[in-house]
Design a protein around this motif. Structure first.
Motif, PDB file in Angstrom:
ATOM      1  N   ALA A   1       0.773  -1.235   0.254  1.00  0.00           N
ATOM      2  CA  ALA A   1      -0.015  -0.010   0.031  1.00  0.00           C
ATOM      3  C   ALA A   1       0.814   1.198  -0.182  1.00  0.00           C
ATOM      4  O   ALA A   1       0.738   2.149  -0.645  1.00  0.00           O
ATOM      5  CB  ALA A   1      -0.816  -0.038   1.185  1.00  0.00           C
ATOM      6  N   THR A   2       1.803   1.217   0.827  1.00  0.00           N
ATOM      7  CA  THR A   2       2.759   2.506   0.834  1.00  0.00           C
ATOM      8  C   THR A   2       3.469   2.546  -0.537  1.00  0.00           C
ATOM      9  O   THR A   2       3.542   3.871  -0.960  1.00  0.00           O
ATOM     10  CB  THR A   2       3.925   2.135   1.863  1.00  0.00           C
ATOM     11  OG1 THR A   2       3.426   1.924   3.038  1.00  0.00           O
ATOM     12  CG2 THR A   2       4.971   3.211   1.824  1.00  0.00           C
ATOM     13  N   SER A   3       3.951   1.615  -1.225  1.00  0.00           N
ATOM     14  CA  SER A   3       4.576   1.845  -2.509  1.00  0.00           C
ATOM     15  C   SER A   3       3.483   2.465  -3.459  1.00  0.00           C
ATOM     16  O   SER A   3       3.872   3.362  -4.226  1.00  0.00           O
ATOM     17  CB  SER A   3       4.966   0.475  -2.828  1.00  0.00           C
ATOM     18  OG  SER A   3       5.348   0.559  -4.381  1.00  0.00           O
ATOM     19  N   ALA A   4       2.230   2.029  -3.326  1.00  0.00           N
ATOM     20  CA  ALA A   4       1.185   2.341  -4.292  1.00  0.00           C
ATOM     21  C   ALA A   4       0.853   3.889  -4.012  1.00  0.00           C
ATOM     22  O   ALA A   4       0.951   4.653  -5.023  1.00  0.00           O
ATOM     23  CB  ALA A   4       0.070   1.441  -4.135  1.00  0.00           C
ATOM     24  N   MET A   5       0.882   4.251  -2.596  1.00  0.00           N
ATOM     25  CA  MET A   5       0.521   5.729  -2.432  1.00  0.00           C
ATOM     26  C   MET A   5       1.818   6.567  -3.032  1.00  0.00           C
ATOM     27  O   MET A   5       1.568   7.686  -3.506  1.00  0.00           O
ATOM     28  CB  MET A   5       0.601   5.613  -1.209  1.00  0.00           C
ATOM     29  CG  MET A   5      -0.971   4.873  -0.422  1.00  0.00           C
ATOM     30  SD  MET A   5      -0.980   4.824   1.280  1.00  0.00           S
ATOM     31  CE  MET A   5      -1.170   6.540   1.868  1.00  0.00           C
ATOM     32  N   LEU A   6       3.073   5.990  -2.716  1.00  0.00           N
ATOM     33  CA  LEU A   6       4.315   6.916  -3.195  1.00  0.00           C
ATOM     34  C   LEU A   6       4.175   7.105  -4.770  1.00  0.00           C
ATOM     35  O   LEU A   6       4.401   8.213  -5.262  1.00  0.00           O
ATOM     36  CB  LEU A   6       5.408   6.101  -2.621  1.00  0.00           C
ATOM     37  CG  LEU A   6       5.538   6.359  -1.157  1.00  0.00           C
ATOM     38  CD1 LEU A   6       6.875   5.264  -0.915  1.00  0.00           C
ATOM     39  CD2 LEU A   6       5.775   7.624  -0.420  1.00  0.00           C
ATOM     40  N   LEU A   7       4.036   5.904  -5.299  1.00  0.00           N
ATOM     41  CA  LEU A   7       3.890   6.225  -6.881  1.00  0.00           C
ATOM     42  C   LEU A   7       2.794   7.159  -7.285  1.00  0.00           C
ATOM     43  O   LEU A   7       3.007   7.776  -8.243  1.00  0.00           O
ATOM     44  CB  LEU A   7       4.105   4.990  -7.347  1.00  0.00           C
ATOM     45  CG  LEU A   7       5.379   3.873  -7.090  1.00  0.00           C
ATOM     46  CD1 LEU A   7       4.935   2.498  -7.840  1.00  0.00           C
ATOM     47  CD2 LEU A   7       6.566   4.534  -7.542  1.00  0.00           C
ATOM     48  N   GLN A   8       1.742   6.818  -6.768  1.00  0.00           N
ATOM     49  CA  GLN A   8       0.480   7.816  -7.188  1.00  0.00           C
ATOM     50  C   GLN A   8       0.733   9.218  -6.622  1.00  0.00           C
ATOM     51  O   GLN A   8       0.602   9.937  -7.515  1.00  0.00           O
ATOM     52  CB  GLN A   8      -0.619   7.418  -6.365  1.00  0.00           C
ATOM     53  CG  GLN A   8      -1.833   8.189  -6.786  1.00  0.00           C
ATOM     54  CD  GLN A   8      -2.557   8.018  -8.140  1.00  0.00           C
ATOM     55  OE1 GLN A   8      -2.826   9.015  -8.747  1.00  0.00           O
ATOM     56  NE2 GLN A   8      -2.229   6.625  -8.688  1.00  0.00           N
ATOM     57  N   ALA A   9       1.648   9.472  -5.618  1.00  0.00           N
ATOM     58  CA  ALA A   9       1.875  10.949  -5.322  1.00  0.00           C
ATOM     59  C   ALA A   9       3.149  11.473  -6.338  1.00  0.00           C
ATOM     60  O   ALA A   9       2.941  12.354  -6.668  1.00  0.00           O
ATOM     61  CB  ALA A   9       2.381  11.032  -3.866  1.00  0.00           C
ATOM     62  N   THR A  10       3.920  10.783  -6.533  1.00  0.00           N
ATOM     63  CA  THR A  10       5.076  11.000  -7.422  1.00  0.00           C
ATOM     64  C   THR A  10       4.483  11.414  -8.886  1.00  0.00           C
ATOM     65  O   THR A  10       4.759  12.513  -9.404  1.00  0.00           O
ATOM     66  CB  THR A  10       6.075   9.584  -7.746  1.00  0.00           C
ATOM     67  OG1 THR A  10       6.530   9.727  -6.423  1.00  0.00           O
ATOM     68  CG2 THR A  10       7.143  10.454  -8.621  1.00  0.00           C
ATOM     69  N   HIS A  11       3.503  10.502  -9.278  1.00  0.00           N
ATOM     70  CA  HIS A  11       2.721  10.729 -10.698  1.00  0.00           C
ATOM     71  C   HIS A  11       1.812  12.098 -10.567  1.00  0.00           C
ATOM     72  O   HIS A  11       1.784  12.736 -11.847  1.00  0.00           O
ATOM     73  CB  HIS A  11       1.763   9.476 -10.817  1.00  0.00           C
ATOM     74  CG  HIS A  11       0.711   9.666 -12.071  1.00  0.00           C
ATOM     75  ND1 HIS A  11       1.100   9.745 -13.120  1.00  0.00           N
ATOM     76  CD2 HIS A  11      -0.652   9.540 -11.586  1.00  0.00           C
ATOM     77  CE1 HIS A  11       0.151   9.945 -13.603  1.00  0.00           C
ATOM     78  NE2 HIS A  11      -0.885   9.673 -13.214  1.00  0.00           N
ATOM     79  N   ARG A  12       1.566  12.227  -9.589  1.00  0.00           N
ATOM     80  CA  ARG A  12       0.891  13.654  -9.183  1.00  0.00           C
ATOM     81  C   ARG A  12       1.781  15.021  -8.986  1.00  0.00           C
ATOM     82  O   ARG A  12       1.006  16.029  -8.809  1.00  0.00           O
ATOM     83  CB  ARG A  12      -0.433  13.530  -8.630  1.00  0.00           C
ATOM     84  CG  ARG A  12      -1.366  12.716  -8.937  1.00  0.00           C
ATOM     85  CD  ARG A  12      -2.433  12.244  -7.589  1.00  0.00           C
ATOM     86  NE  ARG A  12      -3.642  11.172  -8.389  1.00  0.00           N
ATOM     87  CZ  ARG A  12      -4.598  11.917  -9.000  1.00  0.00           C
ATOM     88  NH1 ARG A  12      -4.823  13.096  -9.169  1.00  0.00           N
ATOM     89  NH2 ARG A  12      -5.509  11.128  -9.340  1.00  0.00           N
ATOM     90  N   GLY A  13       2.940  14.550  -8.999  1.00  0.00           N
ATOM     91  CA  GLY A  13       3.893  15.806  -8.924  1.00  0.00           C
ATOM     92  C   GLY A  13       3.987  16.121  -7.392  1.00  0.00           C
ATOM     93  O   GLY A  13       4.380  17.470  -6.969  1.00  0.00           O
ATOM     94  N   LEU A  14       3.632  15.395  -6.294  1.00  0.00           N
ATOM     95  CA  LEU A  14       3.867  15.662  -5.153  1.00  0.00           C
ATOM     96  C   LEU A  14       4.969  15.048  -4.393  1.00  0.00           C
ATOM     97  O   LEU A  14       5.600  13.918  -4.888  1.00  0.00           O
ATOM     98  CB  LEU A  14       2.792  14.957  -4.122  1.00  0.00           C
ATOM     99  CG  LEU A  14       1.240  15.555  -4.552  1.00  0.00           C
ATOM    100  CD1 LEU A  14       0.302  14.821  -3.932  1.00  0.00           C
ATOM    101  CD2 LEU A  14       1.267  17.074  -4.436  1.00  0.00           C
ATOM    102  N   ALA A  15       5.840  15.687  -3.525  1.00  0.00           N
ATOM    103  CA  ALA A  15       6.882  15.318  -2.710  1.00  0.00           C
ATOM    104  C   ALA A  15       6.639  14.344  -1.623  1.00  0.00           C
ATOM    105  O   ALA A  15       5.510  14.605  -1.018  1.00  0.00           O
ATOM    106  CB  ALA A  15       7.682  16.412  -2.397  1.00  0.00           C
ATOM    107  N   THR A  16       7.298  13.464  -1.137  1.00  0.00           N
ATOM    108  CA  THR A  16       6.906  12.436  -0.248  1.00  0.00           C
ATOM    109  C   THR A  16       8.117  11.905   0.581  1.00  0.00           C
ATOM    110  O   THR A  16       9.449  12.267   0.014  1.00  0.00           O
ATOM    111  CB  THR A  16       6.322  11.225  -0.622  1.00  0.00           C
ATOM    112  OG1 THR A  16       7.023  10.455  -1.737  1.00  0.00           O
ATOM    113  CG2 THR A  16       4.930  11.532  -1.196  1.00  0.00           C
ATOM    114  N   SER A  17       8.118  11.742   1.787  1.00  0.00           N
ATOM    115  CA  SER A  17       8.997  10.981   2.539  1.00  0.00           C
ATOM    116  C   SER A  17       8.353  10.054   3.591  1.00  0.00           C
ATOM    117  O   SER A  17       7.220  10.447   3.992  1.00  0.00           O
ATOM    118  CB  SER A  17      10.085  11.822   3.203  1.00  0.00           C
ATOM    119  OG  SER A  17       9.511  12.499   4.335  1.00  0.00           O
ATOM    120  N   LEU A  18       8.860   9.072   4.007  1.00  0.00           N
ATOM    121  CA  LEU A  18       8.383   8.152   5.087  1.00  0.00           C
ATOM    122  C   LEU A  18       9.130   8.249   6.461  1.00  0.00           C
ATOM    123  O   LEU A  18      10.384   8.767   6.409  1.00  0.00           O
ATOM    124  CB  LEU A  18       8.816   6.547   4.582  1.00  0.00           C
ATOM    125  CG  LEU A  18       8.326   6.252   3.204  1.00  0.00           C
ATOM    126  CD1 LEU A  18       8.711   4.661   3.068  1.00  0.00           C
ATOM    127  CD2 LEU A  18       6.553   6.442   3.038  1.00  0.00           C
TER     128      LEU A  18
END
Length: 323
Positions: free
Chosen positions: A250-267
């Motif tokens: 789930a975490t991976s899916a969320m990170l890739l979706q966020a990246t696809h939408r131009g968002l920055a992330t960190s865990l």
């Protein structure tokens, strides 16, 4: 004749993307076995960071993220993955077996695979730029497919998340085993694993929600203003190894979706390695309805921000076997 499964070369190409998955302290705690028509994932418990992750929860979550990265990579290469999680009760390190059916990739498959290359852990403060509510919902919804959920922590409850994070940081500051482990796995220069100094900012004890401090930090902040990240807690209704694996997917899916939408992330997972602080987050933030596995910061970094350098990965030959 219908192909029986992807070739060894295709599997290696997919695994080259899978190992780009995030992992606790960039330990990359996974091993892979390629056999005709299938790929197996094993946890490498020899790479457990025991002071940081005493129950190996974050290790299994990391493997789950790599498993989902691999699923995305195979989809882009024209193969639908059928995943059997925890296939061997006598092998607790055998986390998943993946078999395949040919399927033409969709545009989204290609975009998500591209996001694997683009995703990076941006640990800097996020400036006060708006994140569209529909983007946050789209990112959060990704967790449901894996039997997990993502709780967006509202401003009203951020103090309940901040308190255990501060307690975790204070305990770790005087824990010699933890500090020795952090010294080993962060502040790295040219190593194929661990958190490079160039990807970690200085400790930010003044922030309302302090993120994990690393040894040797060289990353410059973009802004001196308070961090404006949104916080998502990835959780599951049960608390076992299968749930940890699903939370990682789930975490991976969320990170890739966020990246696809131009968002920055960190865990972030620092307080989740301590039983009482994890229970506190479960009680106050999740209202005892689910078990937390990882926290995701989400925000926007302007194009003017200095680009991050790629985090190194181990050579593929170190993590896969073909017989």
């Amino acid at each position: 004749m219908r192909p029986s499964g992807p070739s060894i070369t295709t599997c290696r190409d997919a695994l080259q993307l899978a190992v780009r998955a995030p992992s606790v302290h960039n330990t990359q705690p996974w091993r892979w076995r390629i056999r005709p028509g299938r790929v197996d994932l094993f946890a490498d418990f020899g790479r457990q960071v025991s002071a940081t992750d005493p129950k190996a929860r974050a290790l299994v979550v990391s493997c789950g993220a790599a498993l989902h990265h691999l699923e995305v990579a195979f989809a882009m290469l024209g193969w639908q993955a059928d995943i059997d999680r925890m296939p061997d009760p006598d092998r607790p390190d055998h986390l998943a077996t993946m078999e395949f059916t040919p399927r033409s990739p969709t545009d989204l498959d290609i975009r998500l695979a591209a996001a694997i290359h683009l995703r990076q852990s941006d640990r800097r403060r996020y400036p006060r730029l708006p994140v569209a509510s529909h983007d946050l919902r789209a990112v959060s919804r990704c967790a449901a497919r894996f039997g997990a959920a993502a709780r967006h922590v509202p401003d009203l409850l951020l103090s309940h998340l901040a308190a255990p994070m501060r307690r975790a940081a204070a305990r770790h500051a005087t824990d010699t085993n933890y500090l020795a482990e952090l010294e080993q796995w962060s502040g790295c220069h040219g190593a194929p694993a661990g958190v490079p100094a160039r990807n970690a900012p200085a400790a930010r004890a003044s922030d309302e929600l302090p993120v994990r401090a690393f040894a040797e930090t060289e990353l410059s902040e973009y802004t001196d203003e308070p961090d404006s990240a949104h916080w998502l807690v990835v959780c599951t209704p049960r608390d076992n190894r299968l749930s940890q694996l699903r939370a990682g997917q789930a975490t991976s899916a969320m990170l890739l979706q966020a990246t696809h939408r131009g968002l920055a992330t960190s865990l972030q997972s620092e307080p989740l390695g301590m039983v009482d602080l994890r229970d506190q987050i479960r009680t106050t933030v999740l209202q005892e309805c689910a078990y937390p596995h990882v926290m995701i910061r989400v925000g926007v970094m302007p194009h003017a921000a200095a680009p991050l350098e790629s985090t190194p990965r181990r050579d593929l030959a170190e993590v896969i076997e073909t017989n």
